[in-house]
Design a protein around this motif. Structure first.
Motif, PDB file in Angstrom:
ATOM      1  N   PRO A  74       0.895  -1.282  -0.154  1.00 22.92           N
ATOM      2  CA  PRO A  74      -0.057   0.067  -0.008  1.00 22.92           C
ATOM      3  C   PRO A  74       0.930   1.305   0.199  1.00 22.92           C
ATOM      4  N   GLY A  75       0.616   2.313  -0.909  1.00 21.31           N
ATOM      5  CA  GLY A  75       1.138   3.323  -0.914  1.00 21.31           C
ATOM      6  C   GLY A  75       2.612   3.300  -1.662  1.00 21.31           C
ATOM      7  N   GLY A 108       6.985   5.368   1.388  1.00 18.86           N
ATOM      8  CA  GLY A 108       6.434   5.242   0.125  1.00 18.86           C
ATOM      9  C   GLY A 108       6.117   6.919  -0.581  1.00 18.86           C
ATOM     10  N   GLY A 109       6.537   7.743   0.366  1.00 20.37           N
ATOM     11  CA  GLY A 109       6.592   9.105  -0.145  1.00 20.37           C
ATOM     12  C   GLY A 109       7.688   9.804   0.103  1.00 20.37           C
ATOM     13  N   ALA A 110       8.043  11.157  -0.386  1.00 20.54           N
ATOM     14  CA  ALA A 110       9.400  11.956  -0.357  1.00 20.54           C
ATOM     15  C   ALA A 110      10.471  11.190  -0.049  1.00 20.54           C
ATOM     16  N   SER A 140      14.123  12.590   0.514  1.00 16.79           N
ATOM     17  CA  SER A 140      14.493  13.091   1.396  1.00 16.79           C
ATOM     18  C   SER A 140      15.424  12.203   2.389  1.00 16.79           C
ATOM     19  N   PRO A 141      16.595  12.358   3.120  1.00 10.65           N
ATOM     20  CA  PRO A 141      17.120  11.242   3.823  1.00 10.65           C
ATOM     21  C   PRO A 141      16.262  11.606   5.266  1.00 10.65           C
ATOM     22  N   PHE A 142      15.344  12.288   5.465  1.00 13.78           N
ATOM     23  CA  PHE A 142      14.807  12.264   6.790  1.00 13.78           C
ATOM     24  C   PHE A 142      13.283  11.904   6.867  1.00 13.78           C
ATOM     25  N   TRP A 180       1.411  13.159   9.218  1.00 17.54           N
ATOM     26  CA  TRP A 180       0.937  11.886   9.655  1.00 17.54           C
ATOM     27  C   TRP A 180       0.033  11.333   8.695  1.00 17.54           C
ATOM     28  N   PRO A 181       0.078   9.871   8.664  1.00 13.57           N
ATOM     29  CA  PRO A 181       0.634   8.934   9.899  1.00 13.57           C
ATOM     30  C   PRO A 181       2.041   8.736   9.335  1.00 13.57           C
ATOM     31  N   GLU A 182       2.199   8.925   8.290  1.00 14.72           N
ATOM     32  CA  GLU A 182       3.638   8.387   7.605  1.00 14.72           C
ATOM     33  C   GLU A 182       4.849   8.599   8.463  1.00 14.72           C
TER      34      GLU A 182
END
Length: 382
Positions: A32-33, A229-231, A234-236, A241-243
């Motif tokens: 999912p995602g 599943g997103g961003a 970025s290393p951070f 939320w909720p990711e």
């Protein structure tokens, strides 16, 4: 097998739970995602539905305030180890806590040099508001308490305690592992800031499912960081939320099963479940209290406890009694210290432990009567 170990995990599960999990594995076992294709989208939609259902069930501000974990232990660890405690901060807990609260707190005592007070129950076996109030210091940041004891079934006076925490501007973390799916819980009405849930107990879901519901933003530090599943550039860990609090692949089959379990609870009705389990507990206690060499533990006011009864039998270790019930009567109960050592210290039962009987929505009067008969027979034999 007659199953009386619902305080550990509910059984049997509703057929709909097994069906939902099988469908997740066989029909849309995608991430999912993690992709825009149909199977990934279907998996995501089921998880989103589960979030919305849980948010509605416990009156969370929105589905983004619902975070999935492997179990209530992980949810409690996120709430406690992720909380921005500072050296010298103070937490109030109770002697009835499960190790899922005790061990993170004791780790914080060492690592962050916080202090913890474990409040004793009163003579009726209940944690009183006055005792909680007396434990407060000018450094108290949080109450971390179980809604009901997994040893005695004693329920804390939640709304009165939450009024106290709001007055003193103290965080309230509630472990509802023994009550979610049996007692109505509303994080707004009941003044709860952080709510930890076990999916596999009275919510009738499968093992491997837990939830943390948060009322607000308490600047929790994520326990685990990684893919969301997103961003991905970025290393951070992302802030949204909720990711932020759900790194890694989701347990889609488990969450699908949990969704089905909660729908079954809604269909049965919380009031029906409560009344049914209370009736079984009253029957059991009224009969067993007449057996001379059995001692039961917990509040005498049965409206102040969930359907969890721990007992001891003279001349028998708790494990011996549980084995006899299992092997000779085909009855499943739980023996030992129940991961709640401070409760047993308070009850002075640490040496032999106790046998715990706990009822669920599918248990019957006939099954309870069979257990009563078995205990009477064993009592005469020993």
């Amino acid at each position: 097998m007659i199953y009386f170990d619902h305080a550990a995990s509910s059984y049997p599960k509703p057929d709909s739970v097994a069906h939902a999990m099988h469908e997740a594995v066989s029909s849309y076992s995608a991430n999912p995602g993690r992709g825009g294709h149909k199977l990934a989208e279907r998996a995501r939609s089921v998880i989103n539905e589960a979030r919305k259902t849980i948010a509605s069930f416990f009156n969370a501000p929105s589905s983004k305030h619902v975070w999935f974990y492997q179990n209530a232990t992980m949810a409690l660890n996120q709430a406690l180890l992720g909380f921005p405690f500072e050296e010298g901060d103070h937490v109030v807990a109770t002697k009835f806590e499960h190790n899922s609260i005790i061990r993170p707190l004791e780790r914080l005592v060492i690592e962050k040099k916080i202090t913890v007070t474990y409040v004793e129950p009163n003579v009726d076996g209940v944690i009183s508001v006055d005792a909680m109030k007396k434990a407060i210091t000018n450094k108290t940041r949080m109450f971390a308490i179980s809604h009901a004891s997994n040893v005695t079934g004693a329920i804390v006076p939640l709304r009165e305690i939450s009024l106290l925490t709001k007055e003193k501007q103290i965080m309230l973390l509630l472990d509802a592992s023994q009550t979610a799916g049996t007692i109505s819980i509303d994080i707004d009405r009941d003044g709860i800031d952080l709510l930890a849930l076990a999916g596999h107990k009275s919510l009738l879901g499968p093992q491997g499912t837990g939830v943390l519901v948060t009322k607000g933003d308490f600047d929790l530090r994520p326990l685990i960081v990684g893919g969301t599943g997103g961003a991905s550039e970025s290393p951070f860990q992302p802030l949204q939320w909720p990711e932020r609090y759900e790194a890694g692949t989701m347990n889609t089959p488990g969450i699908a099963g949990l969704l089905a379990g909660i729908k079954e609870v809604e269909a049965l009705g919380l009031n029906h479940i409560w009344q049914h389990e209370q009736a079984l507990m009253r029957l059991f206690i009224s009969e067993v209290q007449e057996i001379e060499n059995i001692k039961m533990f917990g509040p005498s006011d049965l409206t102040n406890r969930v359907a969890v009864i721990s007992l001891s039998m003279n001349n028998l270790d708790s494990h011996e009694l549980a084995v006899i019930l299992d092997e000779h009567y085909d009855i499943a109960v739980r023996a030992g210290l129940h991961c709640a050592p401070k409760a047993h210290e308070t009850l002075e039962t640490s040496e032999k432990g106790l046998v715990r009987v706990s009822f669920g929505p599918y248990n019957t009067k006939k099954e309870v009567e069979r257990l009563i008969e078995a205990l009477k027979e064993i009592s005469l034999a020993f």
